[in-house]
Design a protein around this motif. Structure first.
Motif, PDB file in Angstrom:
ATOM      1  N   ARG A  18       0.828  -1.212   0.000  1.00 31.06           N
ATOM      2  CA  ARG A  18       0.000   0.000   0.000  1.00 31.06           C
ATOM      3  C   ARG A  18       0.856   1.254   0.000  1.00 31.06           C
ATOM      4  O   ARG A  18       0.537   2.223  -0.672  1.00 31.06           O
ATOM      5  N   PHE A  19       1.964   1.224   0.742  1.00 28.22           N
ATOM      6  CA  PHE A  19       2.869   2.377   0.739  1.00 28.22           C
ATOM      7  C   PHE A  19       3.476   2.543  -0.654  1.00 28.22           C
ATOM      8  O   PHE A  19       3.543   3.659  -1.172  1.00 28.22           O
ATOM      9  N   GLY A  20       3.881   1.451  -1.260  1.00 23.31           N
ATOM     10  CA  GLY A  20       4.437   1.505  -2.610  1.00 23.31           C
ATOM     11  C   GLY A  20       3.441   2.049  -3.621  1.00 23.31           C
ATOM     12  O   GLY A  20       3.797   2.851  -4.496  1.00 23.31           O
ATOM     13  N   GLU A  21       2.190   1.637  -3.496  1.00 24.86           N
ATOM     14  CA  GLU A  21       1.144   2.157  -4.382  1.00 24.86           C
ATOM     15  C   GLU A  21       0.966   3.661  -4.194  1.00 24.86           C
ATOM     16  O   GLU A  21       0.743   4.391  -5.158  1.00 24.86           O
ATOM     17  N   ARG A  22       1.076   4.104  -2.944  1.00 25.47           N
ATOM     18  CA  ARG A  22       0.946   5.541  -2.657  1.00 25.47           C
ATOM     19  C   ARG A  22       2.085   6.323  -3.307  1.00 25.47           C
ATOM     20  O   ARG A  22       1.862   7.376  -3.915  1.00 25.47           O
ATOM     21  N   ILE A  23       3.303   5.813  -3.201  1.00 24.36           N
ATOM     22  CA  ILE A  23       4.443   6.463  -3.826  1.00 24.36           C
ATOM     23  C   ILE A  23       4.221   6.534  -5.336  1.00 24.36           C
ATOM     24  O   ILE A  23       4.404   7.582  -5.960  1.00 24.36           O
ATOM     25  N   ARG A  24       3.827   5.418  -5.932  1.00 23.98           N
ATOM     26  CA  ARG A  24       3.600   5.375  -7.380  1.00 23.98           C
ATOM     27  C   ARG A  24       2.516   6.373  -7.805  1.00 23.98           C
ATOM     28  O   ARG A  24       2.681   7.110  -8.778  1.00 23.98           O
ATOM     29  N   THR A  25       1.418   6.422  -7.061  1.00 21.42           N
ATOM     30  CA  THR A  25       0.332   7.347  -7.387  1.00 21.42           C
ATOM     31  C   THR A  25       0.813   8.791  -7.344  1.00 21.42           C
ATOM     32  O   THR A  25       0.553   9.567  -8.272  1.00 21.42           O
ATOM     33  N   LEU A  26       1.506   9.161  -6.270  1.00 23.50           N
ATOM     34  CA  LEU A  26       2.002  10.535  -6.154  1.00 23.50           C
ATOM     35  C   LEU A  26       3.008  10.853  -7.258  1.00 23.50           C
ATOM     36  O   LEU A  26       3.007  11.952  -7.817  1.00 23.50           O
ATOM     37  N   ARG A  85      14.926   7.606   6.642  1.00 27.76           N
ATOM     38  CA  ARG A  85      15.643   8.609   5.830  1.00 27.76           C
ATOM     39  C   ARG A  85      15.157   8.598   4.389  1.00 27.76           C
ATOM     40  O   ARG A  85      14.983   9.637   3.774  1.00 27.76           O
ATOM     41  N   ASN A  86      14.964   7.397   3.846  1.00 27.66           N
ATOM     42  CA  ASN A  86      14.506   7.290   2.466  1.00 27.66           C
ATOM     43  C   ASN A  86      13.048   7.723   2.323  1.00 27.66           C
ATOM     44  O   ASN A  86      12.676   8.321   1.318  1.00 27.66           O
ATOM     45  N   ILE A  87      12.237   7.432   3.313  1.00 29.92           N
ATOM     46  CA  ILE A  87      10.845   7.880   3.298  1.00 29.92           C
ATOM     47  C   ILE A  87      10.811   9.402   3.308  1.00 29.92           C
ATOM     48  O   ILE A  87      10.079  10.025   2.534  1.00 29.92           O
ATOM     49  N   GLN A 136       3.165   9.508 -10.278  1.00 33.08           N
ATOM     50  CA  GLN A 136       2.455   9.628 -11.544  1.00 33.08           C
ATOM     51  C   GLN A 136       1.648  10.915 -11.626  1.00 33.08           C
ATOM     52  O   GLN A 136       1.572  11.538 -12.694  1.00 33.08           O
ATOM     53  N   LEU A 137       1.059  11.337 -10.513  1.00 31.48           N
ATOM     54  CA  LEU A 137       0.330  12.610 -10.495  1.00 31.48           C
ATOM     55  C   LEU A 137       1.246  13.785 -10.820  1.00 31.48           C
ATOM     56  O   LEU A 137       0.804  14.775 -11.406  1.00 31.48           O
ATOM     57  N   ARG A 138       2.507  13.659 -10.449  1.00 30.28           N
ATOM     58  CA  ARG A 138       3.487  14.715 -10.720  1.00 30.28           C
ATOM     59  C   ARG A 138       4.202  14.515 -12.056  1.00 30.28           C
ATOM     60  O   ARG A 138       5.102  15.242 -12.396  1.00 30.28           O
ATOM     61  N   LYS A 139       3.762  13.480 -12.771  1.00 34.05           N
ATOM     62  CA  LYS A 139       4.324  13.162 -14.091  1.00 34.05           C
ATOM     63  C   LYS A 139       5.836  12.982 -14.060  1.00 34.05           C
ATOM     64  O   LYS A 139       6.576  13.468 -14.910  1.00 34.05           O
ATOM     65  N   LEU A 140       6.288  12.257 -13.028  1.00 33.81           N
ATOM     66  CA  LEU A 140       7.708  11.947 -12.875  1.00 33.81           C
ATOM     67  C   LEU A 140       7.951  10.491 -13.240  1.00 33.81           C
ATOM     68  O   LEU A 140       7.139   9.621 -12.910  1.00 33.81           O
ATOM     69  N   SER A 141       9.054  10.222 -13.881  1.00 28.74           N
ATOM     70  CA  SER A 141       9.468   8.847 -14.102  1.00 28.74           C
ATOM     71  C   SER A 141      10.065   8.317 -12.801  1.00 28.74           C
ATOM     72  O   SER A 141      10.431   9.094 -11.910  1.00 28.74           O
ATOM     73  N   GLN A 142      10.192   7.000 -12.712  1.00 29.41           N
ATOM     74  CA  GLN A 142      10.881   6.433 -11.555  1.00 29.41           C
ATOM     75  C   GLN A 142      12.303   6.960 -11.478  1.00 29.41           C
ATOM     76  O   GLN A 142      12.795   7.273 -10.396  1.00 29.41           O
ATOM     77  N   GLU A 143      12.941   7.053 -12.612  1.00 33.65           N
ATOM     78  CA  GLU A 143      14.321   7.533 -12.652  1.00 33.65           C
ATOM     79  C   GLU A 143      14.434   8.958 -12.110  1.00 33.65           C
ATOM     80  O   GLU A 143      15.329   9.264 -11.324  1.00 33.65           O
ATOM     81  N   GLU A 144      13.514   9.840 -12.510  1.00 36.07           N
ATOM     82  CA  GLU A 144      13.561  11.234 -12.052  1.00 36.07           C
ATOM     83  C   GLU A 144      13.280  11.331 -10.554  1.00 36.07           C
ATOM     84  O   GLU A 144      13.968  12.056  -9.839  1.00 36.07           O
ATOM     85  N   LEU A 145      12.282  10.607 -10.069  1.00 39.51           N
ATOM     86  CA  LEU A 145      11.985  10.647  -8.632  1.00 39.51           C
ATOM     87  C   LEU A 145      13.154  10.087  -7.835  1.00 39.51           C
ATOM     88  O   LEU A 145      13.545  10.665  -6.814  1.00 39.51           O
ATOM     89  N   ALA A 146      13.721   8.993  -8.292  1.00 35.76           N
ATOM     90  CA  ALA A 146      14.866   8.404  -7.603  1.00 35.76           C
ATOM     91  C   ALA A 146      16.024   9.396  -7.536  1.00 35.76           C
ATOM     92  O   ALA A 146      16.655   9.555  -6.489  1.00 35.76           O
ATOM     93  N   PHE A 147      16.283  10.079  -8.638  1.00 40.88           N
ATOM     94  CA  PHE A 147      17.355  11.078  -8.673  1.00 40.88           C
ATOM     95  C   PHE A 147      17.086  12.183  -7.660  1.00 40.88           C
ATOM     96  O   PHE A 147      17.968  12.561  -6.884  1.00 40.88           O
ATOM     97  N   ARG A 148      15.867  12.700  -7.665  1.00 40.44           N
ATOM     98  CA  ARG A 148      15.504  13.790  -6.740  1.00 40.44           C
ATOM     99  C   ARG A 148      15.611  13.362  -5.280  1.00 40.44           C
ATOM    100  O   ARG A 148      15.942  14.162  -4.417  1.00 40.44           O
ATOM    101  N   ALA A 149      15.296  12.085  -5.010  1.00 29.96           N
ATOM    102  CA  ALA A 149      15.333  11.575  -3.637  1.00 29.96           C
ATOM    103  C   ALA A 149      16.719  11.070  -3.236  1.00 29.96           C
ATOM    104  O   ALA A 149      16.954  10.768  -2.063  1.00 29.96           O
ATOM    105  N   GLY A 150      17.622  10.943  -4.213  1.00 26.10           N
ATOM    106  CA  GLY A 150      18.964  10.459  -3.907  1.00 26.10           C
ATOM    107  C   GLY A 150      19.022   8.968  -3.636  1.00 26.10           C
ATOM    108  O   GLY A 150      19.840   8.509  -2.834  1.00 26.10           O
ATOM    109  N   ILE A 151      18.138   8.220  -4.294  1.00 23.62           N
ATOM    110  CA  ILE A 151      18.136   6.770  -4.147  1.00 23.62           C
ATOM    111  C   ILE A 151      18.271   6.145  -5.539  1.00 23.62           C
ATOM    112  O   ILE A 151      18.059   6.813  -6.549  1.00 23.62           O
ATOM    113  N   HIS A 152      18.596   4.863  -5.598  1.00 23.45           N
ATOM    114  CA  HIS A 152      18.755   4.186  -6.882  1.00 23.45           C
ATOM    115  C   HIS A 152      17.384   3.874  -7.467  1.00 23.45           C
ATOM    116  O   HIS A 152      16.443   3.540  -6.741  1.00 23.45           O
ATOM    117  N   ARG A 153      17.268   3.949  -8.772  1.00 24.38           N
ATOM    118  CA  ARG A 153      15.965   3.740  -9.422  1.00 24.38           C
ATOM    119  C   ARG A 153      15.427   2.331  -9.222  1.00 24.38           C
ATOM    120  O   ARG A 153      14.209   2.140  -9.102  1.00 24.38           O
TER     121      ARG A 153
END
Length: 77
Positions: free
Chosen positions: A9-17, A52-54, A19-36
């Protein structure tokens, strides 16, 4: 609620948010400083991210931690 369910459910929430921001996984990972691939695991409910990652994901998505944890009416904390 099982750990597996809350992770999914947490993963689905991350994915929904994301997608609403029209970010790829790669872009969100980069912004968060985590690996895609780690982000993909979170979104699939396969990973249990550290606080920390949350927090990094919340900042990258421009939402508060409380907003990030709005998982629907079935969630009990």
């Amino acid at each position: 609620m099982t750990d597996d369910t809350i992770q999914k459910r947490f993963g689905e929430r991350i994915r929904t948010l994301r997608q609403l921001r029209k970010l790829s996984q790669e872009e969100l990972a980069f912004r968060a400083g985590i690996h895609r691939t780690y982000l993909g695991g979170i979104e699939r409910g396969e990973r249990n991210p550290a606080l920390r990652n949350i927090n990094a994901l919340a900042e990258a998505l421009s939402v508060s931690l409380s907003e990030l944890f709005k998982l629907g009416d079935k969630t009990r904390f």
